[in-house]
Design a protein around this motif. Sequence first.
Motif, mmCIF file in Angstrom:
data_model
loop_
_atom_site.group_PDB
_atom_site.id
_atom_site.type_symbol
_atom_site.label_atom_id
_atom_site.label_comp_id
_atom_site.label_asym_id
_atom_site.label_seq_id
_atom_site.Cartn_x
_atom_site.Cartn_y
_atom_site.Cartn_z
ATOM 1 N N LEU A 110 0.831 -1.207 0.000
ATOM 2 C CA LEU A 110 0.000 0.000 0.000
ATOM 3 C C LEU A 110 0.865 1.257 0.000
ATOM 4 C CD1 LEU A 110 -2.705 -1.266 2.488
ATOM 5 C CD2 LEU A 110 -3.134 -0.620 0.097
ATOM 6 N N ALA A 111 1.950 1.232 0.764
ATOM 7 C CA ALA A 111 2.866 2.376 0.792
ATOM 8 C C ALA A 111 3.560 2.562 -0.550
ATOM 9 C CB ALA A 111 3.902 2.195 1.908
ATOM 10 N N ALA A 112 3.839 1.460 -1.242
ATOM 11 C CA ALA A 112 4.577 1.534 -2.503
ATOM 12 C C ALA A 112 3.697 1.889 -3.700
ATOM 13 C CB ALA A 112 5.280 0.198 -2.772
ATOM 14 N N VAL A 113 2.471 1.322 -3.765
ATOM 15 C CA VAL A 113 1.652 1.496 -4.966
ATOM 16 C C VAL A 113 0.303 2.143 -4.711
ATOM 17 C CG1 VAL A 113 2.757 -0.428 -6.174
ATOM 18 C CG2 VAL A 113 0.660 -0.843 -4.890
ATOM 19 N N GLY A 114 -0.046 2.358 -3.450
ATOM 20 C CA GLY A 114 -1.347 2.953 -3.132
ATOM 21 C C GLY A 114 -2.438 1.914 -3.221
ATOM 22 N N GLY A 115 -3.652 2.369 -3.458
ATOM 23 C CA GLY A 115 -4.788 1.472 -3.556
ATOM 24 C C GLY A 115 -5.484 1.299 -2.227
ATOM 25 N N LYS A 116 -6.350 0.302 -2.181
ATOM 26 C CA LYS A 116 -7.156 0.034 -0.992
ATOM 27 C C LYS A 116 -7.158 -1.464 -0.742
ATOM 28 C CE LYS A 116 -11.884 0.312 0.726
ATOM 29 N NZ LYS A 116 -13.266 0.637 0.390
ATOM 30 N N GLN A 117 -6.790 -1.862 0.457
ATOM 31 C CA GLN A 117 -6.830 -3.270 0.806
ATOM 32 C C GLN A 117 -8.286 -3.682 0.965
ATOM 33 O OE1 GLN A 117 -4.534 -4.324 4.272
ATOM 34 N NE2 GLN A 117 -4.868 -6.511 3.973
#
Length: 192
Positions: free
Chosen positions: A58-65
């Motif tokens: 998440l820190a590297a590519v973003g998005g939502k888990q």
Amino acid sequence: MAGTRLAAVLAATVLSLVGGAVSAGAAQTHPDFRADAVAAGLTADQAAALQAKADSYLAAVGGKQIAPNKIDLDGNATVGLTVPGESKVRNLKTTNTAADLDPCFYGEQHAKDGHFCAYSDTFFAGDSIDMYHCASYSLPNWTGTGSWINQQSSGTRARFYGKTGNLLYTTPVPNSFEQSYYWGPVWTIRNC
């Protein structure tokens, strides 16, 4: 270059682990899926390691888990995560989540028609990114040898770019794949 990306991933992982221990009452920027992972049969240690891995991605590519081992990249792609120590993404369905099997594996073919899939390990193993909308995607700090498969629409080629935006490689048209591809210099992929 690979060392810089690896250091950034390790720092993000350490910060997420230390931050959780130091400020237990602080609000998280995204849900924690450790309880769901335990409910799906993982041990507490496996669940914690998987959550740390998801936090790093998440820190590297973003998005939502959206599940213990699945990250949605703004409706354009999904990242499938292996349980640490395992080689394939697996189904972690619980009553609260519905993670698919490897998002890039569709029965007898690896990539579903219309998709480009990148894997962190060779022979379509490891973590995966299933790219199904035309966009540029940051590669999540993969520095080793992985693999990819291009099952997009006829004539569509993916392009791999380096740190400065320089074109490194253009895939052949579908149906094409590479069982062993070195991700070290690749920073972004444009799947179309």
